[in-house]
Design an enzyme around this catalytic site. Sequence first.
Site, short mmCIF file in Angstrom:
data_model
loop_
_atom_site.label_atom_id
_atom_site.label_comp_id
_atom_site.label_asym_id
_atom_site.label_seq_id
_atom_site.Cartn_x
_atom_site.Cartn_y
_atom_site.Cartn_z
N SER A 176 0.82 -1.22 0.00
CA SER A 176 0.00 0.00 0.00
C SER A 176 0.85 1.27 0.00
CB SER A 176 -0.95 -0.03 1.19
OG SER A 176 -1.80 -1.14 1.10
N ARG A 191 7.56 6.19 -4.36
CA ARG A 191 8.01 6.89 -3.15
C ARG A 191 7.41 6.19 -1.93
NH1 ARG A 191 3.90 9.87 -5.25
NH2 ARG A 191 2.12 10.28 -3.87
N ASP A 229 -5.34 -2.73 -1.61
CA ASP A 229 -6.51 -3.22 -0.88
C ASP A 229 -7.81 -3.06 -1.68
OD1 ASP A 229 -6.52 -0.46 -0.73
OD2 ASP A 229 -6.88 -0.36 1.43
#
Length: 489
Positions: A176, A191, A229
Amino acid sequence: MRKVVVGAAVVGGAAVVGVAAVVVRQRMKSCGKWARAMALVKEFEEKCATPEAKLKQVADAMTVEMHAGLASEGGSKLKMLITFVDHLPTGDEDGVFYALDLGGTNFRVLQLQLGGRGGVVNQKFTEVSIPPALMRGTSDELFDYIAEKLANFAAEEEQMFHQPPGKQRELGFTFSFPVMQTSINSGTLIRWTKGFAIHDAVGQDVVAELTKALKRRGVEMRVAALVNDTIGTLAGGRYTNKDVYLGVILGTGTNAAYVERAQAIPKWHGSLPKSGEMVINMEWGNFRSSHLPITEYDHALDVGSVNPGEQIFEKLTSGMYLGEVLRRVLLRMAAEASFFGVEVPPKLKVPFVLSTPDMSAMHQDTSSDLREVDNKLKTVLEISNTSLKTRRVVVELCNIVATRGARLAAAGILGILKKMGRDTPQEGDGKTAIAVDGGLYEHYTEYRKCLENTLGQLLGDKTASSIVFEHSRDGSGIGAALLAASNSL
């Protein structure tokens, strides 16, 4: 003597009149303050208004942005990311699969045993904290730590569930953080967020980094799918309901993913998948439109955020921000209308001190004296001795904030249904199911009911009867393992 008595009576009478005048002035002042507070509430309610006509404009704007995002990279505020998931679970998957969910200071490892049409036979999971030093160390240090914990978990669980001879263990990896995905099981880290600062991992393929760490630990495990997710929520929903075409996260943040026709993606330059379909990760939290009802409170929140000008839709609809918008309104009422007394409560000045779960608890307080509202004001904001009238206004403000968020989320979903051609009745009474996960949707009942009712109103009774909401729990865990199964070798 009589003059003295008369004089005393005159003085006493003047004193009574003086006291009465002070009381009248205080009451007038109090009434004026209350009127000012009610004016602020009315103004806020009007600026948050979401009539059907406005919601349909928001939905149309969402559809337009979807087209633009599919046409070219950077063509829209919506990223419309190609996920390389071109087929979803069918319910026929069989075997033992794993998921690794890395999305913050903890990570989870999950094992899922699937029994074909028998569904999920068994599941086990463990949660592990990441030492702070590893969040700022090297890529090898982080992934070696994860591989070690994953190896220990797999070794323990496989004492009970053995892989068939020659069958390699397979894993769905929920990562995530921002990545540029290049295939179903590869993606380059753009990043870090959430406090991570591992510089040598930026620009690297996170699946390759995990695979190398697993090999260093002697663990035979193939990463079959790299997902987030939202994709996992869609996959988990499809596993149990073949009519699921759309997945939505409504929690701390918000996002949506849906099944698109591969031919309708101009920026896709690869060969068309056999299924003819491709799951698109919209990153819809970054949607913005002139039709969104944005108040001065939202603008101030945005300017003071870590990402000003970004994630505007998320800041209006998700659990991270609803309580903070409420706090800002209450703070202005306290400062300009002495809503909680002469002094502005110090705690009310603290950003994000009022969480959305706190707001939900107050909004859903059904007691005659609003005891839960009183309790939250005391324990969270250190505001005591509020009147029932004051507490009722707090509940009204909760309702304004939640209603706007839920109705805008419904408009966003309508925009996706329009893009998919599923905003009208389907042939053969076909259903369209929407898989939803996230704490906001699960626990904030008033928000959930408003969202579902609003979508029904926007679609009309005939189409609304073909739309089904499915609560698809744990997309980042179960959903990832299911995608490993559907992409198994």
